[in-house]
Design an enzyme around this catalytic site. Structure first.
Site, mmCIF file in Angstrom:
data_model
loop_
_atom_site.group_PDB
_atom_site.id
_atom_site.type_symbol
_atom_site.label_atom_id
_atom_site.label_comp_id
_atom_site.label_asym_id
_atom_site.label_seq_id
_atom_site.Cartn_x
_atom_site.Cartn_y
_atom_site.Cartn_z
ATOM 1 C CB ALA A 1 -0.940 -0.002 1.202
ATOM 2 C CD GLU B 1 5.636 -0.180 -1.621
ATOM 3 O OE1 GLU B 1 6.542 -0.071 -0.782
ATOM 4 O OE2 GLU B 1 4.591 -0.842 -1.413
ATOM 5 C CB ILE C 1 -3.360 -0.952 5.522
ATOM 6 C CG1 ILE C 1 -2.916 -0.411 4.156
ATOM 7 C CG2 ILE C 1 -2.263 -0.753 6.562
ATOM 8 C CD1 ILE C 1 -2.805 1.102 4.099
ATOM 9 N N GLY D 1 0.673 -5.461 15.601
ATOM 10 C CA GLY D 1 1.045 -5.121 16.964
ATOM 11 C C GLY D 1 2.001 -3.949 17.099
ATOM 12 C CB THR D 2 4.563 -2.513 15.233
ATOM 13 O OG1 THR D 2 4.247 -2.613 13.840
ATOM 14 C CG2 THR D 2 5.182 -3.818 15.727
ATOM 15 C CG HIS E 1 4.513 -1.074 9.452
ATOM 16 N ND1 HIS E 1 3.762 -1.783 8.552
ATOM 17 C CD2 HIS E 1 5.558 -0.561 8.760
ATOM 18 C CE1 HIS E 1 4.331 -1.716 7.361
ATOM 19 N NE2 HIS E 1 5.416 -0.981 7.457
ATOM 20 N NE ARG F 1 -14.871 -2.530 7.187
ATOM 21 C CZ ARG F 1 -15.310 -3.158 8.274
ATOM 22 N NH1 ARG F 1 -15.116 -4.458 8.416
ATOM 23 N NH2 ARG F 1 -15.942 -2.506 9.228
#
Length: 156
Positions: free
Chosen positions: A57, A59, A82, A86-87, A89, A128
């Protein structure tokens, strides 16, 4: 008062690109299927449809920029998934992808639809991408079709 709105029908001569993130392909493959289904149902000519795969995503904005800069397309449907981990990011990637796509659309003043899922977990993404909550790929292509029509109407 005059109402101005787009129609959900293609003329059959529109050149459309779908740019898709391969990351989380289990989800993005379904989004792609939904977008193509919508394109065909609303009069699109498959010979004028191009699929462009990107690694992730993050890019998407760069390749969207290249596609719009080429002037080969009347509009672009952007798809990705996306999923929060757990981070932090997720926060960085989703924010930059979203801003980059929006800024690129405005830079070229071209129709672009946003079909990038940002979900808290895989279950929400699956919902979704064609199960309980519909297919956001189909919806993103519907948005692009209507936006193309509206832009054409406003152009005069």
């Amino acid at each position: 008062m005059q109402l101005i709105e787009g129609k959900l029908q293609l003329q059959g001569n529109e050149r459309i690109a779908i740019v898709i993130s391969r990351f989380n392909h289990i989800i993005t493959d379904r989004l792609q299927e939904g977008a193509i289904d919508c394109f065909k149902r609303h009069g699109g000519n498959e010979k004028l449809l191009n699929l462009v795969l990107v690694p992730g995503a993050y890019e998407l904005p760069l390749i969207l920029d290249k596609l719009l800069e080429s002037k080969k397309y009347d509009g672009v449907c952007v798809l990705g998934a996306i999923i929060r981990g757990g981070t932090p990011h997720f926060d960085y990637v989703s924010a930059e992808a979203t801003k980059g796509i929006a800024n690129t659309m405005l830079k070229y003043s071209m129709p672009v639809s946003f079909g990038v899922l940002t979900t808290d977990n895989i279950e929400q993404a699956i919902e979704r991408a064609g199960s309980k909550a519909g297919n956001r790929g189909f919806e993103a292509m519907s948005t692009l079709i209507e936006l193309l029509s509206l832009c054409q109407t406003l152009k005069g």
